[in-house]
Design a protein around this motif. Structure first.
Motif, mmCIF file in Angstrom:
data_model
loop_
_atom_site.group_PDB
_atom_site.id
_atom_site.type_symbol
_atom_site.label_atom_id
_atom_site.label_comp_id
_atom_site.label_asym_id
_atom_site.label_seq_id
_atom_site.Cartn_x
_atom_site.Cartn_y
_atom_site.Cartn_z
ATOM 1 N N GLY A 45 0.756 -1.226 -0.034
ATOM 2 C CA GLY A 45 -0.106 -0.105 -0.056
ATOM 3 C C GLY A 45 0.899 1.206 -0.067
ATOM 4 N N ALA A 46 0.285 2.352 -0.535
ATOM 5 C CA ALA A 46 1.022 3.703 -0.570
ATOM 6 C C ALA A 46 1.247 4.394 0.790
ATOM 7 C CB ALA A 46 0.328 4.731 -1.410
ATOM 8 N N ALA A 47 0.468 3.886 1.884
ATOM 9 C CA ALA A 47 0.456 4.386 3.260
ATOM 10 C C ALA A 47 2.214 3.890 3.653
ATOM 11 C CB ALA A 47 -0.585 3.993 4.103
ATOM 12 N N LYS A 48 2.413 2.707 3.549
ATOM 13 C CA LYS A 48 3.623 2.063 4.113
ATOM 14 C C LYS A 48 4.558 2.747 3.423
ATOM 15 C CE LYS A 48 2.287 -2.540 5.521
ATOM 16 N NZ LYS A 48 2.550 -4.008 5.352
ATOM 17 N N ALA A 49 4.621 2.662 1.808
ATOM 18 C CA ALA A 49 5.625 3.463 1.104
ATOM 19 C C ALA A 49 6.071 5.072 1.733
ATOM 20 C CB ALA A 49 5.296 3.649 -0.404
ATOM 21 N N TRP A 50 4.910 5.460 2.079
ATOM 22 C CA TRP A 50 5.195 6.936 2.558
ATOM 23 C C TRP A 50 5.708 7.033 3.879
ATOM 24 C CZ3 TRP A 50 5.483 11.908 1.265
ATOM 25 C CH2 TRP A 50 5.254 12.823 2.041
ATOM 26 N N ALA A 51 5.271 5.864 4.789
ATOM 27 C CA ALA A 51 5.821 6.003 5.930
ATOM 28 C C ALA A 51 7.091 5.679 6.004
ATOM 29 C CB ALA A 51 5.051 5.034 6.954
ATOM 30 N N ALA A 52 7.621 4.608 5.194
ATOM 31 C CA ALA A 52 8.941 4.447 4.944
ATOM 32 C C ALA A 52 9.867 5.626 4.695
ATOM 33 C CB ALA A 52 9.404 3.320 4.007
ATOM 34 N N THR A 53 9.372 6.434 3.860
ATOM 35 C CA THR A 53 10.223 7.690 3.193
ATOM 36 C C THR A 53 10.148 8.547 4.234
ATOM 37 O OG1 THR A 53 9.434 7.623 1.201
ATOM 38 C CG2 THR A 53 10.208 9.598 1.728
ATOM 39 N N ARG A 54 9.160 8.666 5.120
ATOM 40 C CA ARG A 54 9.176 9.683 6.345
ATOM 41 C C ARG A 54 10.248 9.090 7.578
ATOM 42 N NH1 ARG A 54 7.179 14.527 5.682
ATOM 43 N NH2 ARG A 54 6.283 15.026 7.677
ATOM 44 N N CYS A 55 10.267 7.933 7.568
ATOM 45 C CA CYS A 55 11.319 7.231 8.654
ATOM 46 C C CYS A 55 12.802 7.769 8.104
ATOM 47 C CB CYS A 55 11.058 5.821 8.524
ATOM 48 S SG CYS A 55 9.905 5.104 9.647
ATOM 49 N N ALA A 56 12.994 7.522 6.815
ATOM 50 C CA ALA A 56 14.433 7.957 6.419
ATOM 51 C C ALA A 56 14.351 9.427 6.439
ATOM 52 C CB ALA A 56 14.547 7.617 4.760
ATOM 53 N N GLN A 57 13.509 10.205 6.224
ATOM 54 C CA GLN A 57 13.702 11.794 6.382
ATOM 55 C C GLN A 57 13.947 12.162 7.708
ATOM 56 O OE1 GLN A 57 10.437 13.224 4.501
ATOM 57 N NE2 GLN A 57 11.140 13.454 2.360
ATOM 58 N N ARG A 58 13.504 11.497 8.952
ATOM 59 C CA ARG A 58 13.711 11.904 10.111
ATOM 60 C C ARG A 58 15.149 11.539 10.759
ATOM 61 N NH1 ARG A 58 8.501 9.407 11.216
ATOM 62 N NH2 ARG A 58 9.286 7.450 11.748
ATOM 63 N N VAL A 59 15.811 10.846 10.004
ATOM 64 C CA VAL A 59 17.297 10.557 10.442
ATOM 65 C C VAL A 59 18.193 11.469 10.198
ATOM 66 C CG1 VAL A 59 19.212 8.667 10.165
ATOM 67 C CG2 VAL A 59 16.791 8.079 10.201
ATOM 68 N N ARG A 60 19.190 11.810 11.178
ATOM 69 C CA ARG A 60 20.195 12.884 11.001
ATOM 70 C C ARG A 60 21.075 12.627 10.171
ATOM 71 N NH1 ARG A 60 21.585 17.260 14.180
ATOM 72 N NH2 ARG A 60 23.747 17.814 14.091
ATOM 73 N N GLY A 61 21.569 13.642 9.210
ATOM 74 C CA GLY A 61 22.626 13.181 8.205
ATOM 75 C C GLY A 61 22.349 12.772 6.850
ATOM 76 N N VAL A 188 19.317 27.012 5.392
ATOM 77 C CA VAL A 188 19.369 25.656 5.744
ATOM 78 C C VAL A 188 18.835 25.157 6.943
ATOM 79 C CG1 VAL A 188 21.569 24.101 6.627
ATOM 80 C CG2 VAL A 188 22.202 25.849 4.965
ATOM 81 N N VAL A 189 18.203 24.269 6.960
ATOM 82 C CA VAL A 189 17.633 23.302 8.078
ATOM 83 C C VAL A 189 18.217 22.107 8.639
ATOM 84 C CG1 VAL A 189 15.449 24.275 7.436
ATOM 85 C CG2 VAL A 189 15.913 22.363 6.508
ATOM 86 N N ARG A 190 18.065 21.700 9.613
ATOM 87 C CA ARG A 190 18.849 20.687 10.326
ATOM 88 C C ARG A 190 18.306 19.314 9.968
ATOM 89 N NH1 ARG A 190 19.552 24.491 14.589
ATOM 90 N NH2 ARG A 190 17.185 24.325 15.282
ATOM 91 N N SER A 191 16.890 19.366 9.632
ATOM 92 C CA SER A 191 16.467 18.019 9.156
ATOM 93 C C SER A 191 15.359 18.079 8.284
ATOM 94 C CB SER A 191 15.974 17.152 10.525
ATOM 95 O OG SER A 191 14.925 17.710 10.991
ATOM 96 N N TRP A 192 14.761 16.886 7.777
ATOM 97 C CA TRP A 192 13.627 17.018 6.895
ATOM 98 C C TRP A 192 12.375 17.474 7.564
ATOM 99 C CZ3 TRP A 192 13.263 16.688 1.500
ATOM 100 C CH2 TRP A 192 14.525 16.176 0.950
ATOM 101 N N TRP A 193 12.219 17.033 8.816
ATOM 102 C CA TRP A 193 11.246 17.539 9.627
ATOM 103 C C TRP A 193 11.130 19.077 9.791
ATOM 104 C CZ3 TRP A 193 10.622 20.271 14.155
ATOM 105 C CH2 TRP A 193 9.533 20.322 14.856
ATOM 106 N N GLU A 194 12.391 19.496 9.930
ATOM 107 C CA GLU A 194 12.194 21.076 10.090
ATOM 108 C C GLU A 194 11.842 21.559 8.667
ATOM 109 O OE1 GLU A 194 15.881 22.995 11.290
ATOM 110 O OE2 GLU A 194 15.817 22.372 13.351
#
Length: 219
Positions: A45-61, A188-194
């Protein structure tokens, strides 16, 4: 960014995937090259793919994320396009912040096409977010147009946005320029969340029809 850093980012992304209850980590592969994360694998499902992308974006670096995940719906009989269309219409109607009467949804082979007009950019984002959660959705094309009913932002509005960003980010790392009904974001922001928070603030500004995001994700 060297290979050791890439390995650390890969470990952190895999750990974040394992931590998130919306994702099955054994479904997702993670490749990192100079801070750019590529996600691979198959989900139902697309929801899982989106959630996985958000997981990666949360990681520092993480500098960028490439979504190479393929959505494959189960082979057993499931939701038809008609079922998905009905669920999508109801989801938009139940969200009191989304003008469902001004939106139109069509479905073909599990892929949603969202059209219509909204007054604020955040409503466009909210409508897409509602549809991403639905079962049976392979993906979404968001063609909703933002047509503000208020005049374009002025210098005072720009200052209001800058102050709102300072409250959210706690610094002056982002600059805002006004060009008619367009906001231009830089810095410049520190993360994808920002970065997501900056876009949220920008799209909440009355009179804004377009947001140009030139932000860089860095330390």
């Amino acid at each position: 960014m060297n290979g050791v850093d890439d390995q650390g980012i890969q470990r952190d992304v895999l750990a974040e995937l394992a931590w998130d209850p919306q994702v099955l980590p054994n479904e997702i592969g993670v490749i990192v090259d100079q801070g750019v994360v590529t996600l691979t694998g198959y989900v139902d499902g697309a929801a899982k793919a989106w959630a996985a992308t958000r997981c990666a974006q949360r990681v520092r670096g993480v500098r960028a994320v490439v979504d190479g995940i393929e959505v494959r719906l189960p082979g057993t009989p499931g939701r038809t396009d008609g079922d998905i269309a009905l669920a999508a219409s109801r989801a938009l109607e139940w969200d009191s912040f989304v003008p469902a009467e001004r939106l139109d949804v069509s479905v073909a082979n599990g892929w949603l096409m969202l059209r219509g007009e909204v007054e604020f950019g955040w409503q466009r984002r909210a409508a897409e977010g509602e549809l991403r959660r639905l079962d049976g959705v392979r993906g979404i094309t968001n063609l909703v147009e933002v047509r503000p009913s208020t005049p374009p932002p002025d210098e005072r509005a720009r200052q209001d946005v800058q102050r709102a960003l300072a409250r959210t980010l706690g610094g002056e790392r982002v600059t805002v320029e006004v060009d008619g009904d367009t906001l231009v974001l830089a810095g410049v922001v520190r993360s994808w969340w920002e970065r997501d928070q900056v876009e949220r603030v920008a799209w909440s500004t009355p009179g804004v029809r377009v947001v140009h995001d030139h932000l860089l994700v860095g330390g």
